[in-house]
Design a protein around this motif. Structure first.
Motif, PDB file in Angstrom:
ATOM      1  N   TYR A 162       0.821  -1.210   0.000  1.00  0.00           N
ATOM      2  CA  TYR A 162       0.000   0.000   0.000  1.00  0.00           C
ATOM      3  C   TYR A 162       0.855   1.260   0.000  1.00  0.00           C
ATOM      4  CZ  TYR A 162      -3.044  -3.738   1.495  1.00  0.00           C
ATOM      5  OH  TYR A 162      -3.714  -4.930   1.566  1.00  0.00           O
ATOM      6  N   LEU A 215      -0.252   5.207  -0.273  1.00  0.00           N
ATOM      7  CA  LEU A 215      -1.309   6.198  -0.386  1.00  0.00           C
ATOM      8  C   LEU A 215      -0.744   7.534  -0.849  1.00  0.00           C
ATOM      9  CD1 LEU A 215      -4.309   6.852   0.075  1.00  0.00           C
ATOM     10  CD2 LEU A 215      -3.703   7.519   2.427  1.00  0.00           C
ATOM     11  N   GLN A 257      -4.992  11.010  -4.031  1.00  0.00           N
ATOM     12  CA  GLN A 257      -6.008   9.986  -3.771  1.00  0.00           C
ATOM     13  C   GLN A 257      -6.815  10.329  -2.529  1.00  0.00           C
ATOM     14  OE1 GLN A 257      -3.408   6.579  -3.470  1.00  0.00           O
ATOM     15  NE2 GLN A 257      -3.766   5.965  -5.595  1.00  0.00           N
ATOM     16  N   GLU A 268      -9.088  13.388  -3.267  1.00  0.00           N
ATOM     17  CA  GLU A 268     -10.208  12.965  -4.121  1.00  0.00           C
ATOM     18  C   GLU A 268     -11.275  12.242  -3.309  1.00  0.00           C
ATOM     19  OE1 GLU A 268     -11.062  10.009  -7.957  1.00  0.00           O
ATOM     20  OE2 GLU A 268      -9.020  10.286  -7.196  1.00  0.00           O
ATOM     21  N   ASN A 269     -10.842  11.511  -2.311  1.00  0.00           N
ATOM     22  CA  ASN A 269     -11.769  10.688  -1.536  1.00  0.00           C
ATOM     23  C   ASN A 269     -12.516  11.474  -0.465  1.00  0.00           C
ATOM     24  OD1 ASN A 269     -12.315   8.372   0.706  1.00  0.00           O
ATOM     25  ND2 ASN A 269     -12.265   7.524  -1.358  1.00  0.00           N
ATOM     26  N   SER A 316     -12.233   2.488   0.780  1.00  0.00           N
ATOM     27  CA  SER A 316     -11.962   3.119  -0.516  1.00  0.00           C
ATOM     28  C   SER A 316     -10.479   3.484  -0.663  1.00  0.00           C
ATOM     29  CB  SER A 316     -12.829   4.364  -0.666  1.00  0.00           C
ATOM     30  OG  SER A 316     -12.576   5.019  -1.878  1.00  0.00           O
ATOM     31  N   LEU A 317      -9.881   4.030   0.407  1.00  0.00           N
ATOM     32  CA  LEU A 317      -8.476   4.444   0.336  1.00  0.00           C
ATOM     33  C   LEU A 317      -7.541   3.249   0.198  1.00  0.00           C
ATOM     34  CD1 LEU A 317      -8.311   7.303   3.010  1.00  0.00           C
ATOM     35  CD2 LEU A 317      -8.268   7.521   0.515  1.00  0.00           C
ATOM     36  N   LYS A 331      -8.223   0.419  -1.172  1.00  0.00           N
ATOM     37  CA  LYS A 331      -8.376  -0.109  -2.531  1.00  0.00           C
ATOM     38  C   LYS A 331      -7.581   0.729  -3.537  1.00  0.00           C
ATOM     39  CE  LYS A 331     -12.038  -2.205  -5.306  1.00  0.00           C
ATOM     40  NZ  LYS A 331     -11.850  -1.646  -6.642  1.00  0.00           N
ATOM     41  N   LYS A 332      -7.602   2.046  -3.348  1.00  0.00           N
ATOM     42  CA  LYS A 332      -6.857   2.929  -4.261  1.00  0.00           C
ATOM     43  C   LYS A 332      -5.353   2.832  -4.028  1.00  0.00           C
ATOM     44  CE  LYS A 332     -10.528   6.359  -4.870  1.00  0.00           C
ATOM     45  NZ  LYS A 332     -10.957   7.759  -4.615  1.00  0.00           N
ATOM     46  N   ALA A 333      -4.963   2.627  -2.780  1.00  0.00           N
ATOM     47  CA  ALA A 333      -3.535   2.642  -2.437  1.00  0.00           C
ATOM     48  C   ALA A 333      -2.853   1.307  -2.702  1.00  0.00           C
ATOM     49  CB  ALA A 333      -3.360   3.014  -0.965  1.00  0.00           C
ATOM     50  N   GLN A 341     -10.078  -6.764  -5.019  1.00  0.00           N
ATOM     51  CA  GLN A 341      -9.276  -6.419  -6.193  1.00  0.00           C
ATOM     52  C   GLN A 341      -9.317  -7.533  -7.235  1.00  0.00           C
ATOM     53  OE1 GLN A 341      -8.311  -3.451  -6.493  1.00  0.00           O
ATOM     54  NE2 GLN A 341      -6.854  -2.724  -4.976  1.00  0.00           N
ATOM     55  N   ASP A 358     -12.358  -7.300  -9.394  1.00  0.00           N
ATOM     56  CA  ASP A 358     -12.584  -5.993 -10.021  1.00  0.00           C
ATOM     57  C   ASP A 358     -12.852  -6.099 -11.529  1.00  0.00           C
ATOM     58  OD1 ASP A 358     -12.907  -3.606  -8.712  1.00  0.00           O
ATOM     59  OD2 ASP A 358     -11.012  -2.778  -9.396  1.00  0.00           O
TER      60      ASP A 358
END
Length: 596
Positions: free
Chosen positions: A31, A33, A37, A40-41, A179-180, A182-184, A266, A269
């Motif tokens: 991860y 971050l 990101q 945006e979240n 959410s974070l 998943k993005k990271a 993931q 996805d």
């Protein structure tokens, strides 16, 4: 023959390897971050609030999701603490405002005088105090002390609202963290989802196929229950305990700690993007795994009961409805920018059907949305009584329902573990009808709030009732216990003790239906197979020995009792309702009447 057994064992090995890879994904995330990101979240305003405590997280690469999630939550907590110290109103304000009052009467002007400084903080405090004390305007109190006490309570409520209005509530932290993360995630699963989908999902399916298909040659048609109660998987042995522990743990993480399931999310996805065009959530993962379990174990069910046309068609039916109506159609509707809906699910099993966000979503989507609303209402108002009268509750519980589909396929190895005691039956009647009453009361409260705008009904907060039902019944009972306890209490724990729709269907079936299971008592040899494998805990043999029709409200008409009977004593029938009850009992070659 030896080659078939070798394929059988190879399939088991491949399945174990694939399942081990599936579990290993829990620890494979990496991860990183990024600031953009995060902004945006959570937005620019809240980023400024959390900017200082989050700096360590933004400058670190984490190999452990446990550490990453812990650091994220610590940053949110620190931001909340900073926010509270910045916006909190001192309780001293209560005595200050009370001292300004004339004749111990409250007026909003006293707040204006108390909060006279011109700043953003004071403006927010002022507006909150006015909002929370609007009901007090012009109200007189016995003394300044009484007014002060009332104001202290108001200030406490305002301070408690700070996090919800300005900061990060527990629910916000839960959703934001998911959410974070998943993005990271830049680990191997996030960068190679198709590969892991093959290794962790398709590989176990291939192994399952190699394990199951040789049975077509190794076993003749017919049910083989040899050694069931000596099997570590099927008789509360160590293997069954492991399976139960895994299922319980899975549901706990799904409902309460979804952030730890990111690698699994993931992995699916790409499938979610293909179907709906949206990234996967934990609920898409759940639906995906749920559907696969029914399909794979449905094949096993068909192979096991291939001597019974009824069982094969019934199993194919639940596989079809789960794949099409519960999984594919809702996702395709989302891709078409339409409301998502499982057309076979209905209230009160779908307890959120009348929640305001669902109603608003349907009503705002024009003709199709209104049709969906009408369909959902017609299904439980007209569909249940009509179809249950004609076919009993089996038309839904054993042929259509997703919960029943999972119980009949994934849960089939555990059907013999259902408690047949009188004590269990008495508890069942109280439990399942209590949940039905709870669902009705909760829905009345939800609709009352929707149409009136008031969240209080008969002194109860309707949102609290909704939250209690969602947590206690929707998550813990139907999920954690309802599925996780298969290896402990049998495969129909939820259907038998908790499903409000099953209770509704059962009431109709018991008193007004053409369905019954007829028995030929003269042919019964009292082997007990029927009772042993009744997933609903009915002592079928007791009825068979007496030649009595089985019209129990709990019976889901799965027909397994008939399939395992070596003498053809039991038969599922839809006939004229007359004669369902008060059938004669057999005693040797003679019979005698039974009056209710």
């Amino acid at each position: 023959m030896n080659s078939l057994k070798a394929v059988h064992k190879l399939g088991l090995i491949i399945f174990i390897i694939g399942f081990a890879l599936f579990l290993s994904m829990f620890f494979l995330g990496e991860y990183e971050l990024k600031e953009d990101q995060l902004i945006e979240n959570i937005g620019k305003d809240k980023y400024e609030l959390i900017q200082e405590p989050i700096q360590t997280v933004l400058s670190t690469t984490y190999n452990s999701q446990f550490t990453f999630i812990s650091e994220l939550k610590n940053a949110f907590s620190a931001a909340n603490d900073k926010l509270k110290s910045y916006y909190e109103i001192s309780s001293d304000k209560a005595s200050e405002i009370a001292a300004l009052s004339e004749n111990n009467t409250y007026k909003a002007d006293y707040i204006n005088k108390s909060f006279s400084e011109s700043s953003e903080i004071s403006d927010w405090q002022l507006n909150q105090m006015k909002s929370y004390t609007s009901w007090m305007e012009g109200r007189s109190y016995e003394s300044k002390e009484a007014l002060q006490k009332e104001l202290e309570g108001v200030i406490a409520n305002v301070n408690a609202s700070i996090i919800g209005n300005k900061g990060f509530s527990n629910e916000t932290i839960k959703n934001t963290t998911f959410s974070l993360i998943k993005k990271a995630d830049v680990g191997t699963v996030a960068t190679n989802p198709w590969m892991w989908l093959f290794l962790a999902i398709l590989l176990p399916i291939i192994g399952s196929a190699l394990y199951l298909l040789p049975r077509l040659k190794l076993q003749k048609p017919g049910i083989k229950n040899d050694g069931t109660f000596h099997n570590a998987l099927k008789s509360r042995g160590w293997l069954g305990m492991l399976v139960g522990a895994f299922l319980i743990t899975f549901y706990i993480f799904l409902y309460f700690y979804p952030s730890y399931m990111i690698s699994w999310v993931q992995m699916v996805d790409p499938v979610s993007l293909l179907l709906s065009g949206n990234p996967a959530s934990q609920w898409f993962l759940y639906g995906f795994l749920y559907t696969l379990a029914i399909l794979v174990m449905g094949v096993r069910m068909i192979l096991k009961y291939r001597h019974s046309k009824y069982q094969m068609i019934r199993t194919a039916s639940v596989m079809f409805f789960q794949l099409g109506f519960a999984f594919l159609i809702p996702e395709i509707l989302v891709r078409l920018n339409q409301p998502s809906m499982d057309f076979k699910n209905m209230w009160p099993l779908d307890y959120s059907f009348f929640f305001e966000y669902r109603l608003d979503n349907l009503l705002e989507n024009g003709t199709l949305g209104i049709f969906m609303l009408g369909w959902g209402i017609a299904l439980f108002v007209l569909g249940v009584p009509i179809f249950t009268y004609l076919y009993g509750k089996r038309w839904y519980c054993s042929w259509v329902c997703g919960c029943g589909g999972l119980a009949e396929t994934l849960g089939d190895p555990y059907r013999q573990l259902s408690d047949k005691s009188l004590k269990a039956w008495k508890f069942e009647r109280i439990s399942i009808h209590s949940v039905l009453v709870f669902a009705v009361v909760m829905t009345i409260g939800v609709l009352y709030t929707y149409f009136s705008g008031s969240s209080t009904l008969a002194g109860l907060n309707t949102y609290d009732i909704r939250a209690a039902y969602g947590f206690g019944i929707g998550a813990v009972f139907s999920g954690v216990v309802g599925t996780g306890f298969y290896p402990f209490m049998g495969n129909r724990v939820w259907c038998r003790f908790g499903c409000p729709l099953a209770a509704y269907l059962g009431l109709v079936q018991r008193f007004k239906s053409r369905f019954r299971i007829t028995t030929n008592g003269g042919q019964c040899i009292s082997c007990g197979n029927c009772s042993t494998y009744c997933e609903m805990g009915i002592d079928v043999r007791w009825y068979a020995q007496r030649g009595q029709n089985i019209v129990r409200s709990s019976c889901v008409g799965c027909g397994v009792c008939s399939s395992v009977c070596p003498r053809g004593v039991l038969n599922l029938e839809n006939k004229d309702p007359k004669g369902r009850l008060n059938q004669p009992s057999l005693l040797g070659n003679d019979s005698f009447g039974v009056n209710n």
